[in-house]
Write an enzyme that holds these catalytic residues in place. Structure first.
Site, short mmCIF file in Angstrom:
data_model
loop_
_atom_site.label_atom_id
_atom_site.label_comp_id
_atom_site.label_asym_id
_atom_site.label_seq_id
_atom_site.Cartn_x
_atom_site.Cartn_y
_atom_site.Cartn_z
N PRO A 191 0.75 -1.08 0.01
CA PRO A 191 0.06 0.10 -0.04
C PRO A 191 0.99 1.26 0.04
O PRO A 191 1.68 1.25 0.70
CB PRO A 191 -0.91 -0.08 1.33
N ASN A 192 0.29 2.27 -0.76
CA ASN A 192 0.96 3.45 -0.88
C ASN A 192 2.23 3.77 -1.68
O ASN A 192 2.70 4.40 -1.99
CB ASN A 192 0.93 4.14 0.34
N HIS A 216 12.69 -2.67 2.49
CA HIS A 216 11.99 -1.35 3.00
C HIS A 216 13.14 -0.23 2.21
O HIS A 216 14.31 -0.34 2.53
CB HIS A 216 11.77 -1.27 4.41
N LEU A 217 12.49 0.81 1.83
CA LEU A 217 13.36 1.86 1.53
C LEU A 217 13.88 2.59 2.64
O LEU A 217 15.18 2.81 2.62
CB LEU A 217 12.31 2.96 0.71
N SER A 218 13.19 2.74 3.65
CA SER A 218 13.66 3.43 4.85
C SER A 218 14.32 2.31 5.82
O SER A 218 13.81 1.33 5.87
CB SER A 218 12.51 4.24 5.57
N ALA A 272 3.01 -0.68 4.94
CA ALA A 272 2.57 -0.79 6.26
C ALA A 272 2.06 -2.11 6.62
O ALA A 272 2.14 -2.56 7.75
CB ALA A 272 1.48 0.28 6.59
N TYR A 291 10.73 9.51 1.50
CA TYR A 291 10.88 8.21 0.67
C TYR A 291 11.48 8.57 -0.78
O TYR A 291 11.91 7.64 -1.53
CB TYR A 291 9.62 7.56 0.29
N ARG A 324 4.84 12.09 -3.66
CA ARG A 324 4.45 12.75 -2.37
C ARG A 324 5.37 12.45 -1.22
O ARG A 324 6.36 11.59 -1.45
CB ARG A 324 3.01 12.08 -1.75
N ASP A 349 1.61 -15.55 6.90
CA ASP A 349 1.20 -17.06 6.51
C ASP A 349 1.25 -17.39 5.28
O ASP A 349 1.64 -18.51 4.84
CB ASP A 349 -0.20 -17.10 7.24
N ASN A 377 8.11 -5.60 -0.59
CA ASN A 377 8.05 -4.50 0.25
C ASN A 377 6.47 -4.43 0.67
O ASN A 377 5.53 -3.81 -0.18
CB ASN A 377 8.59 -3.00 -0.29
N ARG A 419 7.01 0.59 13.62
CA ARG A 419 7.87 0.28 12.32
C ARG A 419 8.89 -1.00 12.84
O ARG A 419 9.49 -1.39 11.80
CB ARG A 419 8.02 1.15 11.52
N HIS A 429 3.88 -4.50 9.42
CA HIS A 429 3.75 -4.23 10.59
C HIS A 429 2.51 -4.69 11.32
O HIS A 429 2.25 -4.95 12.70
CB HIS A 429 3.95 -2.75 11.12
N ARG A 465 12.98 4.31 12.87
CA ARG A 465 11.59 5.09 12.79
C ARG A 465 10.90 5.14 13.96
O ARG A 465 11.38 4.47 15.19
CB ARG A 465 11.02 4.89 11.59
N GLU A 514 12.65 -9.50 2.27
CA GLU A 514 12.02 -8.51 2.46
C GLU A 514 12.46 -6.93 2.29
O GLU A 514 14.06 -6.94 2.56
CB GLU A 514 11.35 -8.51 4.18
O1 CA2 Z 1 10.48 2.20 3.96
C1 CA2 Z 1 9.81 1.69 3.34
O2 CA2 Z 1 9.75 1.02 2.38
C2 CA2 Z 1 8.20 1.21 4.11
O3 CA2 Z 1 7.78 -0.03 3.76
C3 CA2 Z 1 7.18 2.31 3.39
C4 CA2 Z 1 5.95 2.17 4.02
C5 CA2 Z 1 6.01 2.28 5.44
O4 CA2 Z 1 4.67 2.13 5.96
C6 CA2 Z 1 6.82 1.07 6.00
O5 CA2 Z 1 7.02 1.36 7.53
C7 CA2 Z 1 8.07 1.50 5.64
C8 CA2 Z 1 5.00 3.52 3.53
C9 CA2 Z 1 4.97 3.47 1.98
C10 CA2 Z 1 4.11 4.88 1.73
O6 CA2 Z 1 4.88 5.26 0.50
C11 CA2 Z 1 4.49 6.63 0.37
C12 CA2 Z 1 5.19 7.07 -0.77
C13 CA2 Z 1 4.99 8.22 -1.02
C14 CA2 Z 1 4.12 9.17 -0.55
C15 CA2 Z 1 3.39 8.66 0.76
C16 CA2 Z 1 3.73 7.08 0.92
#
Ligand code: CA2
Length: 144
Positions: A10-11, A98-100, A75, A23, A18, A85, A72, A109, A78, A105, A96
């Site tokens: 998601p997202n 994650h960008l961040s 959210a 990110y 954004r 499963d 990836n 997370r 978490h 954080r 797995e």
């Molecule tokens: O760091 C990551 O890759 C995350 O999986 C990104 C998720 C976050 O919930 C995880 O804790 C860590 C959020 C992705 C949201 O991506 C956006 C990108 C641009 C604008 C808003 C959200």
């Protein structure tokens, strides 16, 4: 040639559009193009969805089609025992990503259900993490 499915949750479709301060400015299409260019020894397929059930169905369908998964889960990382499963059920090597750096954080997370069933977790390296995951899976699939 082995095949890998790269799943984004998601997202992540909003990448580069954004919150670039969190990110970065690279789009998901940029990441997918970089993965395709990087993976000389792998076929790479991609799916992004904002829906948990779509991600679950994709993991189930990967069995017998793909040799490994890169996920990836955003959210859902978490929160989703269902995704954990599903990964466990298909018994595909899964990395797995994650960008961040999720461990630097907010405390919520720091928990990842996926890490319990993944062969490893790569976080904090931005888009390069996907390429690192491809290298890790290519090495794993070459020995299995
Ligand atoms: O760091 C990551 O890759 C995350 O999986 C990104 C998720 C976050 O919930 C995880 O804790 C860590 C959020 C992705 C949201 O991506 C956006 C990108 C641009 C604008 C808003 C959200």
């Amino acid at each position: 040639m082995p095949s890998v499915l790269v799943l984004n949750g998601p997202n992540l479709n909003l990448l580069g559009q954004r919150q670039p301060e969190v990110y970065g400015s690279t789009t998901l299409a940029d990441i997918e193009a970089a993965c395709t260019a990087h993976a000389v020894d792998l076929d790479v397929a991609f799916l992004q969805s904002n829906h948990e059930g779509v991600l679950l169905d994709a993991i189930h369908a990967a069995k017998g089609v793909h040799g490994g998964l890169i996920i990836n889960a955003g959210a859902y990382t978490h929160t989703s025992i269902a995704l954990m499963d599903a990964v466990a059920s298909v018994e595909l090597p899964t990395v797995e990503v994650h960008l961040s750096n999720i461990h630097a954080r907010e405390p919520f997370r720091h928990v990842s259900y996926l890490s319990k069933v993944a062969i490893g977790q790569i976080c904090g390296f931005g888009p390069q993490g996907y390429l690192m995951a491809l290298d890790a899976l290519a090495a794993r699939l070459a020995t299995s």
